[in-house]
Write a protein that holds these residues in place. Sequence first.
Motif, short mmCIF file in Angstrom:
data_model
loop_
_atom_site.label_atom_id
_atom_site.label_comp_id
_atom_site.label_asym_id
_atom_site.label_seq_id
_atom_site.Cartn_x
_atom_site.Cartn_y
_atom_site.Cartn_z
N PRO A 152 -3.53 11.80 -14.70
CA PRO A 152 -2.25 12.47 -14.96
C PRO A 152 -1.05 11.73 -14.36
N SER A 153 -1.24 11.09 -13.23
CA SER A 153 -0.12 10.33 -12.64
C SER A 153 0.23 9.12 -13.50
N ASN A 154 -0.76 8.52 -14.19
CA ASN A 154 -0.47 7.42 -15.11
C ASN A 154 0.39 7.91 -16.28
N LEU A 155 0.09 9.11 -16.76
CA LEU A 155 0.87 9.68 -17.85
C LEU A 155 2.31 9.93 -17.41
N GLU A 156 2.47 10.42 -16.20
CA GLU A 156 3.81 10.68 -15.66
C GLU A 156 4.59 9.37 -15.51
N GLU A 157 3.91 8.32 -15.05
CA GLU A 157 4.56 7.01 -14.92
C GLU A 157 5.01 6.48 -16.27
N ALA A 158 4.18 6.67 -17.30
CA ALA A 158 4.52 6.19 -18.63
C ALA A 158 5.76 6.90 -19.17
N VAL A 159 5.88 8.19 -18.90
CA VAL A 159 7.06 8.94 -19.34
C VAL A 159 8.30 8.41 -18.63
N LYS A 160 8.18 8.17 -17.34
CA LYS A 160 9.33 7.66 -16.57
C LYS A 160 9.71 6.24 -17.01
N MET A 161 8.72 5.44 -17.44
CA MET A 161 9.01 4.09 -17.92
C MET A 161 9.72 4.12 -19.27
N ALA A 162 9.53 5.20 -20.02
CA ALA A 162 10.20 5.32 -21.32
C ALA A 162 11.70 5.53 -21.14
N GLY A 163 12.10 6.06 -20.00
CA GLY A 163 13.53 6.25 -19.73
C GLY A 163 13.73 6.95 -18.40
#
Length: 165
Positions: free
Chosen positions: A102-113
Amino acid sequence: MKNFTQLFSVLFVFASILGCKNEAEPQLKTVDVTASNQDVKTLDPNAHYAKAEFGIDGMTCAVGCAKTIEKKLAKMEGVKSAKVDFEKKLAMVEYNEDKVTPSNLEEAVKMAGDAYTVENMQTVDHFSTEKSTVTGDCPPDCDKSCCADKKDCPKDCQMPCCKDK
């Protein structure tokens, strides 16, 4: 000479009117798309896939924000599927637990913007937008998620719907 000047002026006005259109014709371009072996994502049939559901705050549009985040999540190694619902500000991701957290998913969202923040990350059995498969014969005191599919009942479940699995 005066007639020539008037004729030239009239032609210039017509050329200006006909040459300056406010509506541009869309240009159609065809692109030959072939998937290479590198583009095709292979899924591990033996992997255990989990489903995560979380809110995304900071999205302002369906195309620029939601689709960008959805594509970013879907391209992650180990993600089986990703859907971002702009109207509900909700993301639903199915992923391989061995490769993604789940933390990887959160990081990916933050990397999107930088404007996007993840809220209420939770692992679920069924996405909230899916139709429930719970049958009507489930007792009222039963945990409905265990009745959806008896094979999903935990071994130590004492609910009436799981006892006869």
